[in-house]
Design an enzyme around this catalytic site. Structure first.
Site, PDB file in Angstrom:
ATOM      1  N   ASP A  72      -7.957  16.360  60.446  1.00 14.02           N
ATOM      2  CA  ASP A  72      -8.050  16.586  59.051  1.00 14.02           C
ATOM      3  C   ASP A  72      -9.088  15.630  58.278  1.00 14.02           C
ATOM      4  O   ASP A  72      -9.857  14.710  59.173  1.00 14.02           O
ATOM      5  CB  ASP A  72      -6.681  16.341  58.461  1.00 14.02           C
ATOM      6  CG  ASP A  72      -6.156  14.978  58.446  1.00 14.02           C
ATOM      7  OD1 ASP A  72      -6.267  14.440  59.664  1.00 14.02           O
ATOM      8  OD2 ASP A  72      -5.564  14.414  57.564  1.00 14.02           O
ATOM      9  N   GLU A 130      -3.239  13.864  59.437  1.00 10.55           N
ATOM     10  CA  GLU A 130      -3.028  12.349  59.426  1.00 10.55           C
ATOM     11  C   GLU A 130      -3.071  11.943  58.268  1.00 10.55           C
ATOM     12  O   GLU A 130      -2.327  10.799  57.870  1.00 10.55           O
ATOM     13  CB  GLU A 130      -3.956  11.571  60.626  1.00 10.55           C
ATOM     14  CG  GLU A 130      -3.484  10.011  60.802  1.00 10.55           C
ATOM     15  CD  GLU A 130      -4.378   9.241  59.658  1.00 10.55           C
ATOM     16  OE1 GLU A 130      -3.862   8.165  59.484  1.00 10.55           O
ATOM     17  OE2 GLU A 130      -5.329   9.514  59.147  1.00 10.55           O
TER      18      GLU A 130
END
Length: 412
Positions: A72, A130
């Site tokens: 991400d 994350e």
């Protein structure tokens, strides 16, 4: 040893940087990388925890070594001026996850191509979200530990602007802090701004609470302890003549020790109740506090970490230095605990060559952060040699067994 990457790696890195995706939305990123790993001979499982990917290279009976990278990006508008800057409005890879991913798959491709690769299995975990602190837990809940062989070692790395390129840093034992994310919401009927006496004001509550929260560490945590309390988000949609009917605060807490965490969380709860009463709002009805996510601290298995640092320094033209713990956090700790495996987490310097060790500008999580171009080759080599050393048993104790997490403190 020469620091090198596959011919396709730089272009892949630039492509991922141009097209960043936020947590649990990383469909394109995950699909591209899954395809690369399949091409390199890995058996790939897609969609674990939504967009997560797990891949296994089976070279027979032997150690199982896992490595993880994050999919991400962050909700920032890129201002690096780079030739491959983000083309997605309001989203950028400001934390280097795109580089982590490419370094991981590039290292995996180099290992898969070796005819002398030791027997064993390589497990790669491409994790979503994350930055939200919940991607690892989502993968575990969705059956990650049943989808791949249990690793005897879990490896992960992260870029850092606090070290120059060509330098690796890590910490024996506790490496990163635990993180808690809380969400506090306040509701009221609203009202006209010309009649401030007609009812409670969620914005006034939020403003007062924000100031008070930033006193917790200074007044309630002992000077020799470490903690951080911050309010990274405050939202109160309204109009010029409307007292906002709702205010939402996001609160982030970083701690190393459980007793400090308990103190901080207890004090936050008390402050929320007190500020609610002062603002004329009812706690539990008008005001609610939700503990959204908890990420345990990252624990490096010290003997394994020390052996890995020696491997890096002996086989690569890099330094691997010891640094104090950082108040950053990473939910790779959730994976380490789910697998019950020893773990090593290190940082890859991304600053200018020859620079100093310490805070520099621009750091990660800012809109002008961009790793030095040589960082990709260093990160690829660092991960490749770490996985290879794990397969060879070079990171185990003399009896051939890794040091397990049962020797480490309980999660904070």
């Amino acid at each position: 040893m020469t620091l090198r990457v596959p011919d396709w790696a730089p272009a892949l890195y630039e492509d991922l940087h141009r097209r960043p995706e936020l947590g649990f939305e990383e469909h394109r990123t995950a699909g591209i990388l899954a395809g690369v790993l399949e091409r390199e001979g890995f058996t790939v499982t897609r969609g674990i925890g939504g967009t997560g990917v797990a891949a296994v290279l089976d070279r027979g009976s032997g150690p199982v070594v896992a490595a993880r990278a994050e999919l991400d990006a962050l909700p920032l508008q890129e201002r690096t001026g780079g030739t491959f800057a983000s083309e997605v409005d309001g989203v950028m890879h400001a934390c280097g996850h795109d580089l982590h991913l490419v370094a991981l798959v590039a290292a995996a491709a180099q290992l898969a191509a070796r005819t002398d690769l030791p027997p064993g299995r390589i497990v790669l975990i491409l994790q979503p979200a994350e930055e939200l602190g919940s991607g690892a837990a989502r993968m575990v809940e969705d059956g990650l530990t049943d989808a791949v062989p249990r690793p005897r070692l879990l490896l992960s790395q992260h870029v850092s602007a606090m070290a120059p390129v060509g330098v690796l840093v890590s910490t024996p034992g506790t490496a990163l802090a635990a993180a808690d994310t809380l969400v506090i919401t306040a509701r009221a009927p609203g009202g006209h701004t010309g009649s401030p006496d007609s009812g409670p004001d969620p914005v006034l509550f939020a403003a007062g609470l924000t100031q008070r929260l930033h006193t917790v560490v200074g007044r309630d945590v002992a000077p020799f302890e470490q903690a951080v309390v911050s309010v990274p988000g405050l939202a109160a949609p309204s109009a010029p003549g409307l007292r906002a009917p709702r205010a939402t605060l996001t609160v982030n807490v970083r701690t190393f020790e459980e007793r400090v965490r308990d103190t901080v969380l207890g004090r936050i709860d008390a402050l929320v109740r007190a500020e609610a009463a002062a603002a004329g709002l009812g706690y539990g009805d008008d005001v609610r506090l939700t503990r959204k996510t908890h990420v345990p601290r990252v624990e490096n298995t010290t003997p394994v970490r020390d052996r890995l640092a020696a491997v890096h320094e002996s086989r690569l033209a890099v330094r691997h230095l010891t640094v104090p713990p950082a108040l950053a956090s990473d939910d790779v700790s959730v994976l380490a605990r789910a697998f019950g495996s020893p773990a090593v987490y290190w940082f890859v310097g991304s600053g200018e060559p020859g620079g100093r060790l310490g805070p520099v500008r621009p750091p990660c999580h800012t809109d002008t952060y961009l790793p030095h171009p040589a960082t990709l080759a260093v990160a690829t080599a660092a991960m490749r040699e770490a996985v290879l050393a794990g397969l060879r048993g070079e990171l185990s104790d003399p009896a051939g067994q890794p040091h397990l997490l049962s020797d480490t403190p309980s999660p904070a």
